[in-house]
Design a protein around this motif. Structure first.
Motif, PDB file in Angstrom:
ATOM      1  N   THR A  31       0.814  -1.216   0.000  1.00  0.00           N
ATOM      2  CA  THR A  31       0.000   0.000   0.000  1.00  0.00           C
ATOM      3  C   THR A  31       0.845   1.262   0.000  1.00  0.00           C
ATOM      4  O   THR A  31       0.422   2.302  -0.501  1.00  0.00           O
ATOM      5  N   HIS A  32       2.044   1.192   0.565  1.00  0.00           N
ATOM      6  CA  HIS A  32       2.875   2.389   0.616  1.00  0.00           C
ATOM      7  C   HIS A  32       3.654   2.575  -0.689  1.00  0.00           C
ATOM      8  O   HIS A  32       3.682   3.665  -1.257  1.00  0.00           O
ATOM      9  N   THR A  33       4.297   1.520  -1.149  1.00  0.00           N
ATOM     10  CA  THR A  33       5.118   1.643  -2.351  1.00  0.00           C
ATOM     11  C   THR A  33       4.274   1.761  -3.610  1.00  0.00           C
ATOM     12  O   THR A  33       4.743   2.310  -4.606  1.00  0.00           O
ATOM     13  N   SER A  34       3.052   1.224  -3.585  1.00  0.00           N
ATOM     14  CA  SER A  34       2.214   1.302  -4.786  1.00  0.00           C
ATOM     15  C   SER A  34       1.814   2.737  -5.110  1.00  0.00           C
ATOM     16  O   SER A  34       1.412   3.036  -6.223  1.00  0.00           O
ATOM     17  N   LEU A  35       1.906   3.635  -4.116  1.00  0.00           N
ATOM     18  CA  LEU A  35       1.612   5.033  -4.381  1.00  0.00           C
ATOM     19  C   LEU A  35       2.710   5.703  -5.199  1.00  0.00           C
ATOM     20  O   LEU A  35       2.502   6.738  -5.820  1.00  0.00           O
ATOM     21  N   VAL A  36       3.911   5.120  -5.178  1.00  0.00           N
ATOM     22  CA  VAL A  36       5.049   5.690  -5.880  1.00  0.00           C
ATOM     23  C   VAL A  36       5.368   4.913  -7.151  1.00  0.00           C
ATOM     24  O   VAL A  36       5.628   5.494  -8.201  1.00  0.00           O
ATOM     25  N   LEU A  37       5.361   3.573  -7.044  1.00  0.00           N
ATOM     26  CA  LEU A  37       5.732   2.722  -8.169  1.00  0.00           C
ATOM     27  C   LEU A  37       4.505   1.982  -8.682  1.00  0.00           C
ATOM     28  O   LEU A  37       3.762   1.378  -7.894  1.00  0.00           O
ATOM     29  N   PRO A  38       4.256   1.970  -9.976  1.00  0.00           N
ATOM     30  CA  PRO A  38       3.059   1.320 -10.523  1.00  0.00           C
ATOM     31  C   PRO A  38       3.251  -0.185 -10.668  1.00  0.00           C
ATOM     32  O   PRO A  38       4.172  -0.647 -11.339  1.00  0.00           O
ATOM     33  N   GLY A  39       2.383  -0.951 -10.061  1.00  0.00           N
ATOM     34  CA  GLY A  39       2.382  -2.385 -10.266  1.00  0.00           C
ATOM     35  C   GLY A  39       3.304  -3.142  -9.333  1.00  0.00           C
ATOM     36  O   GLY A  39       4.348  -2.632  -8.923  1.00  0.00           O
ATOM     37  N   PRO A  40       2.933  -4.383  -8.982  1.00  0.00           N
ATOM     38  CA  PRO A  40       3.748  -5.179  -8.056  1.00  0.00           C
ATOM     39  C   PRO A  40       5.095  -5.589  -8.627  1.00  0.00           C
ATOM     40  O   PRO A  40       6.075  -5.678  -7.893  1.00  0.00           O
ATOM     41  N   LEU A  41       5.165  -5.857  -9.932  1.00  0.00           N
ATOM     42  CA  LEU A  41       6.438  -6.276 -10.523  1.00  0.00           C
ATOM     43  C   LEU A  41       7.475  -5.157 -10.481  1.00  0.00           C
ATOM     44  O   LEU A  41       8.649  -5.389 -10.174  1.00  0.00           O
ATOM     45  N   VAL A  42       7.049  -3.938 -10.802  1.00  0.00           N
ATOM     46  CA  VAL A  42       7.969  -2.807 -10.751  1.00  0.00           C
ATOM     47  C   VAL A  42       8.417  -2.557  -9.320  1.00  0.00           C
ATOM     48  O   VAL A  42       9.596  -2.286  -9.042  1.00  0.00           O
ATOM     49  N   THR A  43       7.487  -2.661  -8.386  1.00  0.00           N
ATOM     50  CA  THR A  43       7.831  -2.493  -6.975  1.00  0.00           C
ATOM     51  C   THR A  43       8.815  -3.556  -6.526  1.00  0.00           C
ATOM     52  O   THR A  43       9.820  -3.257  -5.854  1.00  0.00           O
ATOM     53  N   ALA A  44       8.549  -4.813  -6.887  1.00  0.00           N
ATOM     54  CA  ALA A  44       9.436  -5.904  -6.491  1.00  0.00           C
ATOM     55  C   ALA A  44      10.816  -5.751  -7.115  1.00  0.00           C
ATOM     56  O   ALA A  44      11.841  -5.966  -6.454  1.00  0.00           O
ATOM     57  N   ALA A  45      10.853  -5.364  -8.403  1.00  0.00           N
ATOM     58  CA  ALA A  45      12.145  -5.159  -9.064  1.00  0.00           C
ATOM     59  C   ALA A  45      12.925  -4.029  -8.406  1.00  0.00           C
ATOM     60  O   ALA A  45      14.150  -4.115  -8.227  1.00  0.00           O
ATOM     61  N   ALA A  46      12.231  -2.965  -8.004  1.00  0.00           N
ATOM     62  CA  ALA A  46      12.898  -1.852  -7.327  1.00  0.00           C
ATOM     63  C   ALA A  46      13.450  -2.282  -5.977  1.00  0.00           C
ATOM     64  O   ALA A  46      14.547  -1.868  -5.576  1.00  0.00           O
ATOM     65  N   VAL A  47      12.709  -3.123  -5.258  1.00  0.00           N
ATOM     66  CA  VAL A  47      13.178  -3.616  -3.956  1.00  0.00           C
ATOM     67  C   VAL A  47      14.429  -4.466  -4.126  1.00  0.00           C
ATOM     68  O   VAL A  47      15.419  -4.310  -3.386  1.00  0.00           O
ATOM     69  N   GLU A  48      14.418  -5.376  -5.105  1.00  0.00           N
ATOM     70  CA  GLU A  48      15.589  -6.221  -5.328  1.00  0.00           C
ATOM     71  C   GLU A  48      16.785  -5.404  -5.817  1.00  0.00           C
ATOM     72  O   GLU A  48      17.926  -5.662  -5.417  1.00  0.00           O
ATOM     73  N   LEU A  49      16.528  -4.428  -6.666  1.00  0.00           N
ATOM     74  CA  LEU A  49      17.616  -3.567  -7.146  1.00  0.00           C
ATOM     75  C   LEU A  49      18.232  -2.786  -5.987  1.00  0.00           C
ATOM     76  O   LEU A  49      19.464  -2.714  -5.849  1.00  0.00           O
ATOM     77  N   ALA A  50      17.385  -2.196  -5.145  1.00  0.00           N
ATOM     78  CA  ALA A  50      17.894  -1.418  -4.012  1.00  0.00           C
ATOM     79  C   ALA A  50      18.641  -2.303  -3.020  1.00  0.00           C
ATOM     80  O   ALA A  50      19.685  -1.909  -2.479  1.00  0.00           O
ATOM     81  N   GLY A  51      18.125  -3.515  -2.790  1.00  0.00           N
ATOM     82  CA  GLY A  51      18.809  -4.424  -1.873  1.00  0.00           C
ATOM     83  C   GLY A  51      20.168  -4.860  -2.383  1.00  0.00           C
ATOM     84  O   GLY A  51      21.154  -4.907  -1.630  1.00  0.00           O
ATOM     85  N   ALA A  52      20.237  -5.188  -3.679  1.00  0.00           N
ATOM     86  CA  ALA A  52      21.521  -5.574  -4.268  1.00  0.00           C
ATOM     87  C   ALA A  52      22.501  -4.403  -4.252  1.00  0.00           C
ATOM     88  O   ALA A  52      23.711  -4.581  -4.023  1.00  0.00           O
ATOM     89  N   PHE A  53      21.992  -3.199  -4.490  1.00  0.00           N
ATOM     90  CA  PHE A  53      22.840  -2.001  -4.434  1.00  0.00           C
ATOM     91  C   PHE A  53      23.422  -1.830  -3.028  1.00  0.00           C
ATOM     92  O   PHE A  53      24.619  -1.555  -2.867  1.00  0.00           O
ATOM     93  N   ALA A  54      22.573  -1.990  -2.012  1.00  0.00           N
ATOM     94  CA  ALA A  54      23.034  -1.837  -0.632  1.00  0.00           C
ATOM     95  C   ALA A  54      24.048  -2.913  -0.253  1.00  0.00           C
ATOM     96  O   ALA A  54      25.068  -2.621   0.397  1.00  0.00           O
ATOM     97  N   MET A  55      23.800  -4.152  -0.660  1.00  0.00           N
ATOM     98  CA  MET A  55      24.731  -5.228  -0.330  1.00  0.00           C
ATOM     99  C   MET A  55      26.078  -5.018  -1.007  1.00  0.00           C
ATOM    100  O   MET A  55      27.135  -5.180  -0.388  1.00  0.00           O
ATOM    101  N   GLN A  56      26.062  -4.666  -2.292  1.00  0.00           N
ATOM    102  CA  GLN A  56      27.308  -4.441  -3.014  1.00  0.00           C
ATOM    103  C   GLN A  56      28.083  -3.275  -2.407  1.00  0.00           C
ATOM    104  O   GLN A  56      29.314  -3.325  -2.273  1.00  0.00           O
ATOM    105  N   THR A  57      27.375  -2.207  -2.052  1.00  0.00           N
ATOM    106  CA  THR A  57      28.024  -1.059  -1.429  1.00  0.00           C
ATOM    107  C   THR A  57      28.666  -1.430  -0.093  1.00  0.00           C
ATOM    108  O   THR A  57      29.776  -0.993   0.234  1.00  0.00           O
ATOM    109  N   ALA A  58      27.966  -2.261   0.678  1.00  0.00           N
ATOM    110  CA  ALA A  58      28.527  -2.704   1.960  1.00  0.00           C
ATOM    111  C   ALA A  58      29.759  -3.563   1.750  1.00  0.00           C
ATOM    112  O   ALA A  58      30.769  -3.411   2.463  1.00  0.00           O
ATOM    113  N   PHE A  59      29.709  -4.478   0.784  1.00  0.00           N
ATOM    114  CA  PHE A  59      30.883  -5.303   0.488  1.00  0.00           C
ATOM    115  C   PHE A  59      32.070  -4.432   0.067  1.00  0.00           C
ATOM    116  O   PHE A  59      33.215  -4.691   0.433  1.00  0.00           O
TER     117      PHE A  59
END
Length: 341
Positions: free
Chosen positions: A220-248
């Motif tokens: 309900t929160h992310t759907s206000l910014v990103l359209p559709g569950p697939l785009v939201t899920a892809a953004a979550v995975e992209l952000a998570g991978a970005f954070a993990m790589q940055t930490a490494f």
């Protein structure tokens, strides 16, 4: 005189007898009234105790399933560690160092996928508290970091190594083949183990046909910014991978004893933040083992969310911080990494 006294005495006896009879009658009536009420009260007490007994039995069954799963995880880790040591000792002295590296990569990725599959079973079928699941995630991440012996276990990290020239193209491809092979084997192995019914959780999951439902859904929160569950899920995975790589990338100067815990804490935090939307995988090989068999979306949808998005997140981190460091290559290395070949 005597007759009047005898008559009064008879009247008193009659009154006393009548009073005693009425008292006994009232007591009997009260007893007759209270007996059904007492029976109903006892029945309600028994009915109230039954849900408590059921909850107690259910809790005992769930806890026994948790104990069995934790014991299996310990056995898996010990067997994988023993396999790594044996394979290294057998292959390295014979000049097969590269084969030993690939074998360690295969076994380590197998350990990663098996542990995550069992933890997911505890979370979804066992319905454990989120705090307990996050604690297990943190502990498992620490164990992986301490036992991988330099294995990458993630195709994104392998591509990053190849991009930086620390791995040859052939070595990178072979490592990714090992990772995806281990991911496929892990699920098949665990399904065979679950079919044995070692715990109620395993038996219940087997009776359900090992089915799982994709965690990708509209928030309900992310759907206000990103359209559709697939785009939201892809953004979550992209952000998570970005954070993990940055930490490494930016924890390479830390002592390994502390670095392992820092990465594990970040993993648990990202799991808490994105677990409800995608499962918080950030690893294409791990996603193949844990997510691709779930119902709810197509294979191409999963490829977009769990393969393309983490790859883009990793490359964004690498290119961004390489540019910020004026073209200097980042000294990123995996946990407890040795020299790469």
């Amino acid at each position: 005189m005597s007759s009047s006294s005898s008559s009064s005495t008879a009247e008193r006896i009659s009154d006393h007898t009548h009073t005693h009879t009425c008292t006994h009658t009232v007591a009997c009536c009260r007893h007759k009234k209270t007996e059904p009420e007492e029976h109903a009260r006892r029945h309600k007490e028994r009915e109230g105790e039954r849900p408590r007994l059921r909850r107690g039995r259910h809790l005992q069954i769930e806890m026994s399933g948790v104990v069995v799963s934790l014991c299996l995880l310990v056995v898996f880790v010990l067997l994988c560690e023993l396999s790594r040591r044996i394979l290294t000792k057998l292959l390295a002295p014979r000049g097969l160092c590269l084969s030993a590296v690939y074998a360690v990569e295969l076994v380590s990725t197998l350990q990663l996928c098996i542990c995550n599959l069992e933890l997911r079973l505890l979370g979804e079928v066992g319905r454990l508290q989120p705090q307990f699941c996050l604690s297990l995630t943190y502990l498992a991440s620490v164990v992986h970091g301490l036992t991988f012996h330099g294995a990458l276990g993630n195709p994104c990290s392998t591509l990053e190594y190849t991009y930086r020239g620390r791995l040859t193209a052939r070595s990178g491809v072979l490592r990714m083949v090992c990772q995806f092979m281990a991911a496929s084997v892990a699920r098949t192995m665990l399904q065979g183990l679950w079919a044995l019914g070692l715990s109620d959780l395993h038996l219940r999951h087997t009776l359900q046909g090992f089915q799982c439902i994709s965690p990708i859904h509209t928030d309900t929160h992310t759907s206000l910014v990103l359209p559709g569950p697939l785009v939201t899920a892809a953004a979550v995975e992209l952000a998570g991978a970005f954070a993990m790589q940055t930490a490494f990338t930016h924890t390479h100067t830390m002592d390994q004893r502390y670095r392992v815990h820092a990465i594990a804490a970040l993993t648990a935090t990202l799991t808490y933040a994105g677990g409800k939307m995608t499962g918080a995988v950030f690893n294409p090989a791990l996603a193949l083992s844990t997510q691709f068999s779930c119902s709810g979306h197509s294979f191409l949808d999963y490829c977009l969310v769990y393969w393309l998005a983490p790859l883009l997140g990793m490359m964004c981190s690498v290119l961004l911080f390489d540019q910020m460091l004026s073209g200097r290559a980042s000294p990123y290395r995996p946990l407890l990494a040795n020299k790469r070949k």
